[in-house]
Every structure is written in C-alpha cells, then in structure tokens.
Design an enzyme around this catalytic site. Structure first.
Site, PDB file in Angstrom:
ATOM      1  N   ASN A  40      46.241  17.756   4.574  1.00 26.16           N
ATOM      2  CA  ASN A  40      46.349  16.407   4.019  1.00 26.16           C
ATOM      3  C   ASN A  40      45.841  16.290   2.600  1.00 26.16           C
ATOM      4  O   ASN A  40      45.952  15.236   1.990  1.00 26.16           O
ATOM      5  CB  ASN A  40      45.600  15.407   4.914  1.00 26.16           C
ATOM      6  CG  ASN A  40      44.121  15.737   5.000  1.00 26.16           C
ATOM      7  OD1 ASN A  40      43.721  16.899   4.888  1.00 26.16           O
ATOM      8  ND2 ASN A  40      43.299  14.723   5.193  1.00 26.16           N
ATOM      9  N   GLY A  44       0.814  -1.217   0.000  1.00 29.02           N
ATOM     10  CA  GLY A  44       0.000   0.000   0.000  1.00 29.02           C
ATOM     11  C   GLY A  44       0.844   1.262   0.000  1.00 29.02           C
ATOM     12  O   GLY A  44       2.037   1.239   0.288  1.00 29.02           O
ATOM     13  N   GLU A  59     -15.158  -4.368   8.807  1.00 29.85           N
ATOM     14  CA  GLU A  59     -14.359  -3.139   8.716  1.00 29.85           C
ATOM     15  C   GLU A  59     -15.157  -1.962   9.276  1.00 29.85           C
ATOM     16  O   GLU A  59     -16.382  -1.904   9.089  1.00 29.85           O
ATOM     17  CB  GLU A  59     -13.971  -2.864   7.265  1.00 29.85           C
ATOM     18  CG  GLU A  59     -12.914  -3.797   6.741  1.00 29.85           C
ATOM     19  CD  GLU A  59     -11.685  -3.815   7.632  1.00 29.85           C
ATOM     20  OE1 GLU A  59     -10.940  -2.832   7.630  1.00 29.85           O
ATOM     21  OE2 GLU A  59     -11.486  -4.805   8.361  1.00 29.85           O
ATOM     22  N   ARG A  95      -2.692   8.191   4.147  1.00 29.04           N
ATOM     23  CA  ARG A  95      -2.890   9.029   5.336  1.00 29.04           C
ATOM     24  C   ARG A  95      -1.577   9.559   5.921  1.00 29.04           C
ATOM     25  O   ARG A  95      -1.594  10.422   6.791  1.00 29.04           O
ATOM     26  CB  ARG A  95      -3.675   8.244   6.397  1.00 29.04           C
ATOM     27  CG  ARG A  95      -5.143   8.059   6.039  1.00 29.04           C
ATOM     28  CD  ARG A  95      -5.827   7.031   6.936  1.00 29.04           C
ATOM     29  NE  ARG A  95      -5.526   5.650   6.543  1.00 29.04           N
ATOM     30  CZ  ARG A  95      -5.889   4.573   7.228  1.00 29.04           C
ATOM     31  NH1 ARG A  95      -6.554   4.716   8.362  1.00 29.04           N
ATOM     32  NH2 ARG A  95      -5.590   3.358   6.800  1.00 29.04           N
TER      33      ARG A  95
HETATM   34  C1  UD1 Z   1      -6.447  -3.540   8.124  1.00 30.03           C
HETATM   35  C2  UD1 Z   1      -7.594  -4.511   8.373  1.00 30.03           C
HETATM   36  C3  UD1 Z   1      -8.321  -4.104   9.624  1.00 30.03           C
HETATM   37  C4  UD1 Z   1      -7.385  -4.077  10.806  1.00 30.03           C
HETATM   38  C5  UD1 Z   1      -6.170  -3.208  10.514  1.00 30.03           C
HETATM   39  C6  UD1 Z   1      -5.138  -3.414  11.582  1.00 30.03           C
HETATM   40  C7  UD1 Z   1      -8.351  -5.231   6.147  1.00 30.03           C
HETATM   41  C8  UD1 Z   1      -9.405  -5.092   5.109  1.00 30.03           C
HETATM   42  N1  UD1 Z   1      -8.506  -4.467   7.240  1.00 30.03           N
HETATM   43  O1  UD1 Z   1      -7.010  -2.253   7.906  1.00 30.03           O
HETATM   44  O2  UD1 Z   1      -9.394  -5.038   9.893  1.00 30.03           O
HETATM   45  O3  UD1 Z   1      -8.059  -3.608  11.961  1.00 30.03           O
HETATM   46  O4  UD1 Z   1      -5.561  -3.559   9.256  1.00 30.03           O
HETATM   47  O5  UD1 Z   1      -4.071  -2.517  11.472  1.00 30.03           O
HETATM   48  O6  UD1 Z   1      -7.458  -6.029   5.983  1.00 30.03           O
HETATM   49  N2  UD1 Z   1      -1.646  -3.595   1.856  1.00 30.03           N
HETATM   50  C9  UD1 Z   1      -1.172  -4.253   0.738  1.00 30.03           C
HETATM   51  N3  UD1 Z   1      -1.961  -4.267  -0.379  1.00 30.03           N
HETATM   52  C10 UD1 Z   1      -3.167  -3.676  -0.434  1.00 30.03           C
HETATM   53  C11 UD1 Z   1      -3.643  -3.006   0.718  1.00 30.03           C
HETATM   54  C12 UD1 Z   1      -2.857  -2.986   1.846  1.00 30.03           C
HETATM   55  O7  UD1 Z   1      -0.090  -4.814   0.721  1.00 30.03           O
HETATM   56  O8  UD1 Z   1      -3.804  -3.743  -1.492  1.00 30.03           O
HETATM   57  C13 UD1 Z   1      -0.789  -3.552   3.048  1.00 30.03           C
HETATM   58  C14 UD1 Z   1      -0.477  -2.128   3.455  1.00 30.03           C
HETATM   59  O9  UD1 Z   1       0.741  -1.703   2.831  1.00 30.03           O
HETATM   60  C15 UD1 Z   1      -0.324  -2.229   4.965  1.00 30.03           C
HETATM   61  C16 UD1 Z   1      -1.211  -3.416   5.338  1.00 30.03           C
HETATM   62  O10 UD1 Z   1      -1.475  -4.115   4.135  1.00 30.03           O
HETATM   63  O11 UD1 Z   1       1.002  -2.486   5.349  1.00 30.03           O
HETATM   64  C17 UD1 Z   1      -2.534  -2.967   5.971  1.00 30.03           C
HETATM   65  O12 UD1 Z   1      -3.203  -2.130   5.057  1.00 30.03           O
HETATM   66  P1  UD1 Z   1      -4.022  -0.851   5.528  1.00 30.03           P
HETATM   67  O13 UD1 Z   1      -4.568  -0.181   4.321  1.00 30.03           O
HETATM   68  O14 UD1 Z   1      -3.244  -0.046   6.481  1.00 30.03           O
HETATM   69  O15 UD1 Z   1      -5.229  -1.584   6.289  1.00 30.03           O
HETATM   70  P2  UD1 Z   1      -6.172  -0.948   7.392  1.00 30.03           P
HETATM   71  O16 UD1 Z   1      -7.147  -0.041   6.747  1.00 30.03           O
HETATM   72  O17 UD1 Z   1      -5.357  -0.413   8.491  1.00 30.03           O
HETATM   73 CA    CA Z   2      -3.164  -0.029   8.830  1.00 31.97          CA
END
Ligand code: UD1
Ligand code: CA
Length: 465
Positions: free
Chosen positions: A378, A6, A148, A10
């Site tokens: 030097n 990702g 979610e 934010r």
């Molecule tokens: C996610 C969880 C949520 C949880 C939270 C905990 C989902 C749908 N939701 O939400 O239930 O409470 O984490 O912190 O999983 N990423 C990818 N590919 C993507 C999207 C994200 O690799 O397509 C990676 C991001 O880089 C990140 C991690 O997954 O490191 C979490 O993604 P993020 O978008 O932060 O998820 P949250 O909205 O926090």
């Molecule tokens: Ca997150």
C-alpha cells in the site's frame, strides 16, 4: 485547590512527582477526573516544577497558579490567595494522594458546614504513621494542632492519628492566617499545617477520620507509587466483577478508568485493557492480550493479540498473535488469524485472513478469503494507496497486491502472484513464470556429487564409522 508544585525528590525521577502515572494517567489528572462529580467543582492547581508539562496534563478548564520557588505547602496557598478571595470555602488537597473518593470530600464538607468550623482536617490512623504529620486533639475532640514528623518530639510521634493533607477551610479565616505562617522549623518551609494551629486558637477546627487509609495514602517514592497502582487496579477490577464481568484471575488483569466492560464478558489472565476500550457482552479477551481505544463486539474472541484503535464486530475471532492497528474494522463473524496485521482496513462479514498477512488501506468484501502470506503493497515510500477486494474473492497464498488495485467479486488470484492490474469479477488472475520439469535431474545431481566426493578423498584416509 490542588497542591502540585513540588518536585518530589524522594521519587528519584527527573519528572515532577504528580506526572507519574497511575492506571496510565498522570496522578494529578486522575485526581481531577475523579472529583468532577462534586457539585460546583472549580479546580485551581498550584504548579511549579515542570509546570508546562503539569499544566498540559491537567486538561482544559483548570485554573493554575505558579508557585516558584516551592517553599512549602503554606507558601503554595499564599501564592494562590487571589483565587481563594473569590470563594466562601475552599478544599485544599495534596496532588500526590490521588485515590481520594468524592464521597469522602462530601463527608468533609458536610461535617465542616454542620459544625460551622473554621477548618476541617481529614485524618487517618494507618498502621505505620511514618513520616505523616501528627494530629494533636483537644479533649473535646476538636483539633488543636498538627506537628510534622520531622519536628515532633518522641511523645508526639506516638500519636497514631495523622494528617492526610486534605482540608476544608472557611475562606475568610484561611486568608486571615495564611500570611502569619513562619518558616522556623526543621525543613525551613512554610507549613500549611501551621494554619490549622492558628485557626484552632480562634475557633473550631474539626477532624474527620477515614477508615480507608489507602484512599489518603500519599505517594512519595516509587515503591509507594507501585503499591497504589495495585490498590487502584483492585478497585477497578472490583467494579467490573460486581457488575457481572468474569475475571477468573483478577490479579493478572490490568485496567484503566475509562474502560467499559459489559456483564458476561470474560477477561483472561495477562490482559491489558486501556484508553476508551469498550468490551461488549459475551466477548472473551485473552489470555495475554493488549487492547487500547478499541471496541470489541458481542461474543468476539481475541487472544494473544495486540489491538489498538480497532473495531472488532460481533462474533469475530482474532488471534492468536494478530495485530490490529488504528482503523481496523472487522465486520461480523470475520476471522483474523496468526501473524496477520490489519491497519486502516475494513474486513467484511465472514471474510477470513488466517495466516501471515498484511492488510493496509484495504477494503475486503464479505466472505472473501485472504490466503497465507498475502500482502497489500500500500505504500510507495511517499503515499498510501487503496486495495479493494470485492465479496467472495479468493486470494491465493503468497500474493502481493500492488495498490491501487481492485480484485472483482468472486475473482481468484493464483498463489505467488504479484498483482499490479485490476482483476475483473469471476476471473482468474495469475502472474507466475511457467514451471520447468527436468525428469531425473535430481538423481543425476546426487550421483555426480558422490563421484566428486570420492575422487577428492585421499587413499588410506577412509573414515571409520
Ligand atoms: C504533607 C503535610 C503532612 C501530611 C502529608 C500527607 C505539610 C507541611 N505537611 O507532608 O502533615 O501528613 O502531607 O500526605 O503540609 N507542594 C507544593 N508546594 C510546596 C510544597 C509541596 O505545591 O512548596 C505540594 C507537593 O507537590 C505535593 C503536596 O503539596 O503534591 C504535599 O507536599 P509534600 O512535600 O509531599 O508534603 P509531605 O511532606 O508529604
Ligand atoms: Ca506527600
């Protein structure tokens, strides 16, 4: 499997979120490094945004899978299917929650295996469940589903148990549901959390709750990053304090994970210790001192100084306001003082350079004295040349030593000299124009000046006092 594709919108930053540093290290690297103690640890990282930089930050021996475009955490796992196919179980974790401890991962694996679950979710109950996914439980304590926050109704939002984003999956079970996840939700993404609901319909999904909400806190904003830096620093300092390092004002000390400090060393406020720095017992560092990739020997004292890539020997004193750069090696009981810079140089036992000097590509023998304002010249704009100062030599103040040049043992160089030729042992070298004395000159000059001033003053315009 670490999900790190990702962007982290934010964060409001041009670089991918997982590259933002904690204790000087990209957060995804910090996570990887902290998990290496887990048996059979074989990391796969899903990368996407800034994938070249993220890949470089991971270090050697880490497999990667590219997810592009990033269409959700479920999609990330879909893309990495082939890696899962070769395993019996897989731990999936977010790349943005790097303070997880290996201990907690082990506890998840234990519970997962003991209960023969299809999946195990790590949950927590933070004071403010905020934007985390909510975990809905069956009455028997098993997990039913994760909703979610964006998709939750008000009743579901009141649930305090949240999804940390850490899971253990039985690989076969995960592969059998991962293609069935849809994207008809508020964000239009493929949620990995939907795999939990699908698996819970087929068998047991366990929830393991952790009391340490900090270790699972996701980092989504700069404010959260700053808070987690504080949490990590506290952890690093506690580790040192517990083994007997003296840190009288712990909240004013910055540490990095590879720093080693021996018991009875004392770390004063405003001190930053980074890289592979080693501080030996009885040393006192600070206040206000930066040390990176250096060794500070037993009972050394370094204060108000910058020390980079240096080796400071036993009982050495450095500072205030000294700058030791790469390749500075200070032998036992030598002393480097105010505004002295040392680079690629060795300073012998009990040798001293206490004021305003530059030592570059120099070898200073035992007990030599480097006077105030001594400069080793030097560099000629093309190459660097060595200066050798043998034991017990005495370099007078404000001397330029034009390298390559050797000052013999016990030799004396007169103050103000520009030394361009070797000086034999026990001799005096002085390079200075003869001094001129004109008796009474200053007095005459003053009288003359007064006379000129008097004749320039217009009559009647005398100054009032
Ligand atoms: C996610 C969880 C949520 C949880 C939270 C905990 C989902 C749908 N939701 O939400 O239930 O409470 O984490 O912190 O999983 N990423 C990818 N590919 C993507 C999207 C994200 O690799 O397509 C990676 C991001 O880089 C990140 C991690 O997954 O490191 C979490 O993604 P993020 O978008 O932060 O998820 P949250 O909205 O926090
Ligand atoms: Ca997150």
């Amino acid at each position: 499997m670490i999900l790190a594709a990702g962007k982290g919108t934010r964060m409001r930053s041009p670089t991918a979120k997982v590259l933002h540093p904690l204790a000087g290290r990209p957060m995804v690297r910090l996570l990887l490094d902290s998990l290496r103690s887990i048996p059979k640890f074989k990391p796969v990282v899903v990368i996407g945004h800034d994938r070249d930089q993220v890949k470089a930050a991971l270090g050697a021996g880490v497999e990667t899978v590219v997810q592009w475009p990033a269409r959700g955490t479920g999609h990330a796992v879909q893309v990495a299917r082939s890696k899962i196919a070769r395993t019996s179980e897989v731990v999936v974790m977010p790349g943005d929650a790097p303070l997880i401890t290996p201990e907690t991962i082990r506890r998840m694996l234990d519970l997962h295996r003991r209960s023969r679950a299809l999946a195990t979710v790590l949950t927590a109950e933070p004071d403010d469940p905020a934007a985390y996914g909510r975990v809905v439980m069956h009455s028997d304590g098993a997990v039913e589903k994760i909703v979610e926050a964006a998709d939750a109704d008000p009743a579901t939002l009141t649930i305090h148990r949240i999804n940390t984003g850490f899971y253990v999956f039985d690989s076969k079970s995960l592969l059998s549901v991962i293609g069935k996840i849809g994207s008809s939700n508020k964000k239009g993404e493929y949620y990995l959390t939907d795999a939990i609901e699908l698996l819970a319909r087929r068998g047991r999904v366990m929830g393991l709750n952790t009391d340490d909400t900090d270790e699972v806190a996701g980092i989504n904003t700069q404010a959260e990053l700053a808070r987690m830096e504080g949490v990590l620093q506290k952890r690093l300092r506690r580790k040192l304090l517990e083994c007997g390092v003296q840190i009288p004002h712990p909240q004013e000390v910055y540490l990095e994970p590879d720093v080693t400090v021996e018991p009875t060393a004392r770390i004063l406020p405003g001190t930053h210790l980074s890289g592979r720095t080693v501080v030996k017992s009885g040393a006192v560092i600070g206040p206000d001192t930066f040390v990176s990739d250096s060794r500070i020997g037993p009972r050394a004292r370094v204060w108000y100084s910058v020390v980079e890539g240096a080796d400071v020997g036993t009982g050495v004193t450095v500072g205030p306001y000294a700058h030791l750069r790469s390749g500075a090696r200070l032998a036992e009981n030598s002393r480097i003082g105010n505004f002295v810079e040392v680079k690629e140089s060795t300073v012998g036992r009990r040798a001293k350079a206490l004021h305003l000097a530059y030592l570059g590509n120099a070898t200073v023998g035992d007990e030599a004295n480097i006077g105030a304002g001594t400069i080793t010249c030097n560099y000629d704009g093309f190459k660097k040349y060595p200066t050798r100062i043998a034991p017990r030599a005495f370099i007078g103040s404000n001397t330029a030593l034009v390298a390559p040049v050797t000052i013999g043992a016990g030799a004396v160089v007169g103050a103000g000299s520009v030394i361009t030729r070797n000086v034999p042992s026990d001799s005096l070298a002085i390079e200075r124009s003869p001094q001129v004395i004109r008796p009474g000159w200053a007095k005459l000059k003053r009288a003359l000046a007064r006379r000129i001033a008097g004749s320039n003053r217009a009559p009647g315009k005398r100054k009032h006092s």
